[in-house]
Design an enzyme around this catalytic site. Structure first.
Site, PDB file in Angstrom:
ATOM      1  N   SER A 114      33.558  45.905 -10.006  1.00  0.00           N
ATOM      2  CA  SER A 114      32.790  46.338 -11.187  1.00  0.00           C
ATOM      3  C   SER A 114      32.000  47.604 -10.890  1.00  0.00           C
ATOM      4  CB  SER A 114      31.823  45.222 -11.584  1.00  0.00           C
ATOM      5  OG  SER A 114      30.903  45.685 -12.546  1.00  0.00           O
ATOM      6  N   ASN A 115      31.734  48.337 -11.950  1.00  0.00           N
ATOM      7  CA  ASN A 115      30.855  49.510 -11.844  1.00  0.00           C
ATOM      8  C   ASN A 115      29.455  49.106 -11.364  1.00  0.00           C
ATOM      9  OD1 ASN A 115      28.827  49.548 -14.382  1.00  0.00           O
ATOM     10  ND2 ASN A 115      30.763  48.650 -15.038  1.00  0.00           N
ATOM     11  N   TYR A 139      24.845  40.299  -9.023  1.00  0.00           N
ATOM     12  CA  TYR A 139      26.254  40.365  -9.440  1.00  0.00           C
ATOM     13  C   TYR A 139      26.943  41.567  -8.773  1.00  0.00           C
ATOM     14  CZ  TYR A 139      30.070  41.673 -12.647  1.00  0.00           C
ATOM     15  OH  TYR A 139      31.277  42.068 -13.196  1.00  0.00           O
ATOM     16  N   ARG A 177      26.395  54.606 -23.496  1.00  0.00           N
ATOM     17  CA  ARG A 177      26.765  54.471 -22.077  1.00  0.00           C
ATOM     18  C   ARG A 177      28.259  54.189 -21.926  1.00  0.00           C
ATOM     19  NH1 ARG A 177      27.619  49.732 -19.403  1.00  0.00           N
ATOM     20  NH2 ARG A 177      27.654  49.942 -17.123  1.00  0.00           N
TER      21      ARG A 177
HETATM   22  P1  NAI Z   1      34.683  36.469 -18.321  1.00  0.00           P
HETATM   23  O1  NAI Z   1      33.335  35.954 -17.943  1.00  0.00           O
HETATM   24  O2  NAI Z   1      35.058  36.447 -19.761  1.00  0.00           O
HETATM   25  O3  NAI Z   1      35.797  35.682 -17.480  1.00  0.00           O
HETATM   26  C1  NAI Z   1      35.602  35.196 -16.199  1.00  0.00           C
HETATM   27  C2  NAI Z   1      36.314  33.863 -16.077  1.00  0.00           C
HETATM   28  O4  NAI Z   1      36.072  33.356 -14.768  1.00  0.00           O
HETATM   29  C3  NAI Z   1      35.825  32.801 -17.081  1.00  0.00           C
HETATM   30  O5  NAI Z   1      36.897  32.300 -17.848  1.00  0.00           O
HETATM   31  C4  NAI Z   1      35.205  31.737 -16.206  1.00  0.00           C
HETATM   32  O6  NAI Z   1      35.419  30.407 -16.698  1.00  0.00           O
HETATM   33  C5  NAI Z   1      35.910  31.959 -14.878  1.00  0.00           C
HETATM   34  N1  NAI Z   1      35.095  31.430 -13.761  1.00  0.00           N
HETATM   35  C6  NAI Z   1      33.754  31.538 -13.597  1.00  0.00           C
HETATM   36  N2  NAI Z   1      33.374  30.856 -12.513  1.00  0.00           N
HETATM   37  C7  NAI Z   1      34.489  30.311 -11.978  1.00  0.00           C
HETATM   38  C8  NAI Z   1      34.729  29.484 -10.859  1.00  0.00           C
HETATM   39  N3  NAI Z   1      33.731  29.063 -10.057  1.00  0.00           N
HETATM   40  N4  NAI Z   1      35.986  29.095 -10.611  1.00  0.00           N
HETATM   41  C9  NAI Z   1      37.019  29.509 -11.412  1.00  0.00           C
HETATM   42  N5  NAI Z   1      36.857  30.276 -12.496  1.00  0.00           N
HETATM   43  C10 NAI Z   1      35.589  30.684 -12.773  1.00  0.00           C
HETATM   44  O7  NAI Z   1      34.772  37.954 -17.738  1.00  0.00           O
HETATM   45  P2  NAI Z   1      35.794  39.116 -18.129  1.00  0.00           P
HETATM   46  O8  NAI Z   1      35.101  40.100 -18.988  1.00  0.00           O
HETATM   47  O9  NAI Z   1      37.087  38.538 -18.544  1.00  0.00           O
HETATM   48  O10 NAI Z   1      35.964  39.825 -16.693  1.00  0.00           O
HETATM   49  C11 NAI Z   1      36.973  39.402 -15.793  1.00  0.00           C
HETATM   50  C12 NAI Z   1      36.651  39.968 -14.415  1.00  0.00           C
HETATM   51  O11 NAI Z   1      36.538  41.386 -14.520  1.00  0.00           O
HETATM   52  C13 NAI Z   1      35.333  39.465 -13.840  1.00  0.00           C
HETATM   53  O12 NAI Z   1      35.478  39.297 -12.442  1.00  0.00           O
HETATM   54  C14 NAI Z   1      34.360  40.601 -14.111  1.00  0.00           C
HETATM   55  O13 NAI Z   1      33.332  40.650 -13.133  1.00  0.00           O
HETATM   56  C15 NAI Z   1      35.281  41.808 -14.015  1.00  0.00           C
HETATM   57  N6  NAI Z   1      34.789  42.933 -14.809  1.00  0.00           N
HETATM   58  C16 NAI Z   1      34.911  42.920 -16.179  1.00  0.00           C
HETATM   59  C17 NAI Z   1      34.456  43.999 -16.928  1.00  0.00           C
HETATM   60  C18 NAI Z   1      34.652  44.096 -18.417  1.00  0.00           C
HETATM   61  O14 NAI Z   1      34.328  45.141 -18.971  1.00  0.00           O
HETATM   62  N7  NAI Z   1      35.158  43.082 -19.097  1.00  0.00           N
HETATM   63  C19 NAI Z   1      33.768  45.130 -16.265  1.00  0.00           C
HETATM   64  C20 NAI Z   1      33.681  45.008 -14.831  1.00  0.00           C
HETATM   65  C21 NAI Z   1      34.181  43.952 -14.142  1.00  0.00           C
HETATM   66  C1  15L Z   2      30.700  44.248 -16.010  1.00  0.00           C
HETATM   67  O1  15L Z   2      30.836  44.166 -14.786  1.00  0.00           O
HETATM   68  C2  15L Z   2      30.733  43.053 -16.871  1.00  0.00           C
HETATM   69  O2  15L Z   2      31.641  42.066 -16.382  1.00  0.00           O
HETATM   70  C3  15L Z   2      31.062  43.360 -18.312  1.00  0.00           C
HETATM   71  O3  15L Z   2      30.739  42.229 -19.094  1.00  0.00           O
HETATM   72  C4  15L Z   2      30.299  44.599 -18.805  1.00  0.00           C
HETATM   73  O4  15L Z   2      28.950  44.310 -18.830  1.00  0.00           O
HETATM   74  C5  15L Z   2      30.576  45.773 -17.889  1.00  0.00           C
HETATM   75  O5  15L Z   2      30.358  45.447 -16.535  1.00  0.00           O
HETATM   76  C6  15L Z   2      29.756  47.013 -18.237  1.00  0.00           C
HETATM   77  O6  15L Z   2      29.096  47.542 -17.346  1.00  0.00           O
HETATM   78  O7  15L Z   2      29.811  47.449 -19.383  1.00  0.00           O
END
Ligand code: NAI
Ligand code: 15L
Length: 269
Positions: A114-115, A139, A177
């Protein structure tokens, strides 16, 4: 029918926002897609295997990895949260994942970093992947840990990872942003494709962004991936007219790249 390049790709975090987007998009690359999450993922569709599992459960993660040839790791806590939760899902979870991948001879991982691993740089800074991390939250620290697991397992065992420091991957930017951090779903998919299919990636860090007009990140050290974004946040410019200055004086959520994450933590009971 021509054989698909991978036999079994594992996608963790399959019930999450990005997991749901990717679920169908990655099918073209693998004969079987194994989907995993701690949460319910619904019914298995054709070509899918569903495994509900907690990343902090070492034995379950070891079993999850059986027969897998590549991993897209999107599971875990995705925002600032109490450290205990981050420790279980993002630190212990990532350690379990790497050890299981190594034990089962997985050749390549893609880690959704992540950023927020570099969120304490200023929005006037231009970063490349060789600059020191500056996490903005517990995080963000957990993402730095994941990136270092990638570094270590490559140096120790030759297990390759592309760590994607994803900016903001949503249908559209939610604020000014995100005009800099926006990553469209199509560009994310293309970046995953490049990460899986580039001949050699070693330990690569790439910034996950579309071809946005205003950028804070330089992807020169990830040129070997061959990633060429096709989208840009510019088509959403009308949503954020130039009237407000950016960064705003005395507003740390616009002075630093991590935005509001800077104010959310740390969370200790
Ligand atoms: P999200 O929160 O919607 O999905 C994460 C999933 O991980 C959830 O379905 C959750 O149930 C599962 N999870 C949480 N704890 C767990 C555990 N202990 N064991 C197994 N599964 C578990 O997040 P999103 O937006 O889908 O992001 C996916 C990945 O991308 C994350 O790692 C997030 O940090 C990363 N990311 C996402 C960004 C975005 O803009 N959506 C930006 C930067 C990073
Ligand atoms: C992340 O790492 C988060 O998973 C996502 O939900 C957004 O907050 C994103 O960064 C962001 O910086 O916009």
């Amino acid at each position: 029918m021509t054989a698909k390049p991978f036999k079994r790709i594992l996608l963790t975090g399959a019930a999450g926002g990005l997991g749901k987007v990717l679920r169908d998009r990655i099918k073209a690359w693998s004969e079987v897609v194994r989907l995993s999450d701690i949460a319910d993922m619904g019914e298995a569709r054709s070509g899918e295997e569903l495994v509900q599992c907690d990343l902090s459960d070492k034995a379950a993660v070891l079993k999850l990895m059986e027969g897998v040839d590549a991993v897209l790791h999107f599971g875990g806590i995705s925002t600032e949260a109490p450290f205990e939760a981050i420790m279980q899902a993002n630190i212990l979870g990532v350690a379990n994942l790497y050890e299981a991948a190594h034990k089962h001879g997985v050749k390549r991982l893609v880690f959704a970093s992540s950023n927020h691993a570099i969120g304490y740089y200023r929005t006037t800074d231009m970063l490349d992947a060789n600059m020191p991390t500056r996490p903005d939250s517990m995080y963000g620290i957990s993402k730095v840990f994941g990136e270092q697991m990638s570094r270590y397992y490559y140096d120790r065992f030759g297990l390759e990872t592309v760590c994607i420091r994803i900016g903001s991957s949503f249908p559209q930017p939610a604020n000014k942003r995100m005009m800099s951090t926006y990553l469209s779903y199509d560009d994310l998919t293309e970046l995953l494709r490049c990460s899986l299919f580039a001949p050699r990636v070693g330990h690569t860090i790439v910034f996950g962004m579309s071809d946005n007009d205003s950028v804070w990140w330089d992807n020169r050290y990830a040129a070997h991936l061959g990633y060429r974004p096709k989208d840009s946040s510019s088509k959403f410019a009308h949503l954020f007219p130039d009237s407000a200055e950016f960064p705003e004086k005395d507003d740390i959520t616009t002075i630093y790249q991590g935005g509001k994450f800077l104010l959310d933590g740390p969370m200790f009971k």
